[in-house]
Motif scaffolding. Structure first.
Motif, PDB file in Angstrom:
ATOM      1  N   SER A   1     -12.592   2.865  -3.803  1.00 17.15           N
ATOM      2  CA  SER A   1     -12.304   2.006  -2.654  1.00 17.15           C
ATOM      3  C   SER A   1     -12.235   0.522  -3.014  1.00 17.15           C
ATOM      4  N   ALA A   2     -11.823   0.192  -4.237  1.00 16.87           N
ATOM      5  CA  ALA A   2     -11.642  -1.219  -4.611  1.00 16.87           C
ATOM      6  C   ALA A   2     -10.645  -1.849  -3.641  1.00 16.87           C
TER       7      ALA A   2
ATOM      8  N   GLN B   1      -6.261   1.399  -5.302  1.00 17.62           N
ATOM      9  CA  GLN B   1      -6.923   2.654  -4.958  1.00 17.62           C
ATOM     10  C   GLN B   1      -5.947   3.759  -5.308  1.00 17.62           C
ATOM     11  N   THR B   2      -6.275   4.541  -6.344  1.00 16.91           N
ATOM     12  CA  THR B   2      -5.330   5.540  -6.819  1.00 16.91           C
ATOM     13  C   THR B   2      -5.424   6.854  -6.052  1.00 16.91           C
ATOM     14  N   ASP B   3      -6.604   7.225  -5.641  1.00 16.19           N
ATOM     15  CA  ASP B   3      -6.823   8.425  -4.844  1.00 16.19           C
ATOM     16  C   ASP B   3      -8.280   8.406  -4.420  1.00 16.19           C
TER      17      ASP B   3
ATOM     18  N   GLY C   1      -1.682   2.798  -7.921  1.00 17.23           N
ATOM     19  CA  GLY C   1      -2.112   3.308  -6.629  1.00 17.23           C
ATOM     20  C   GLY C   1      -1.795   2.288  -5.551  1.00 17.23           C
ATOM     21  N   SER C   2      -2.351   2.494  -4.373  1.00 15.80           N
ATOM     22  CA  SER C   2      -2.153   1.539  -3.280  1.00 15.80           C
ATOM     23  C   SER C   2      -2.707   0.185  -3.689  1.00 15.80           C
TER      24      SER C   2
ATOM     25  N   GLY D   1       0.803  -1.215   0.000  1.00 14.13           N
ATOM     26  CA  GLY D   1       0.000   0.000   0.000  1.00 14.13           C
ATOM     27  C   GLY D   1       0.837   1.266   0.000  1.00 14.13           C
ATOM     28  N   ASP D   2       0.160   2.351   0.303  1.00 17.19           N
ATOM     29  CA  ASP D   2       0.768   3.673   0.334  1.00 17.19           C
ATOM     30  C   ASP D   2       1.826   3.740   1.434  1.00 17.19           C
ATOM     31  N   PRO D   3       3.001   4.256   1.242  1.00 19.95           N
ATOM     32  CA  PRO D   3       3.444   5.052   0.111  1.00 19.95           C
ATOM     33  C   PRO D   3       4.150   4.248  -0.981  1.00 19.95           C
TER      34      PRO D   3
END
Length: 184
Positions: A98-99, A65-67, A46-47, A20-22
């Motif tokens: 929110s996939a 989830q890109t943003d 994305g994440s 996930g992020d980052p």
């Protein structure tokens, strides 16, 4: 980024881990008889969350989830990912921001995507959803939004998916169940 899911190649020699992020990547790990060694990271759009491997082992599907405005299922070419080729990351079929989880039907014709907060992120008054994608159409269209063929309403915050071995049922786990409906 925190790891979320792991899936192996059909022969078990490689493990893919969603980050996930980052980090926003898929970690590729080589599994030998007695030791696993970290390989390359393949950047995702994305994440990265849930993972599913195609029956042939050719494609890895990643819930991303890109943003706050977009997300969906990104396709990765498994052989290119193993080779460390950055072009392994293909397009993303957009579903909802929110996939969170992805699952393939037994016959590899359909992709199911749990959209954790497809209604209102703060309320569960409206149903959330599971998107249904035509796998072959997604491949032939370059992962176009037109490959989303249905949206199934489910209870609040769907996060887990499983398909019965006969392919007849899709099971969905929700963080919160608000209705008395059992099957959709």
């Amino acid at each position: 980024g925190p790891p979320f899911a792991a899936v192996t190649t059909l022969d078990g020699r490689y493990v893919f881990v969603s980050m996930g992020d980052p980090t926003n990547a898929i970690a590729v790990i080589r599994q030998d008889k007695t030791v696993a060694s970290a390989g390359q990271m393949i950047a995702t759009s994305g994440s990265a969350f849930g993972l599913a491997m195609s029956k042939s082992g050719r494609y890895l599907l990643v819930a991303v989830q890109t943003d706050n405005t977009s997300g969906g299922v990104q396709f990765l070419d498994v052989q290119k990912a193993i080779a460390g080729d950055p072009s392994a990351a293909m397009g993303t079929v957009p579903t909802y921001p929110s996939a969170i989880e992805v699952q393939l039907s037994v016959d590899n014709k359909l992709i199911f995507v749990a959209n954790e907060f497809s209604a209102d992120q703060n309320e569960c008054d409206n149903p959330d959803t599971v998107s249904v994608i035509d796998f072959q159409k997604a491949l032939s269209s370059g992962q176009s939004a037109s490959s989303v063929i249905a949206t199934i309403p489910v209870d609040c915050a769907p996060v887990g998916l499983a398909v019965s071995s006969d392919g007849r049922y899709l099971y969905v786990t929700n963080e919160t169940a608000l209705s008395t409906r059992s099957f959709y």
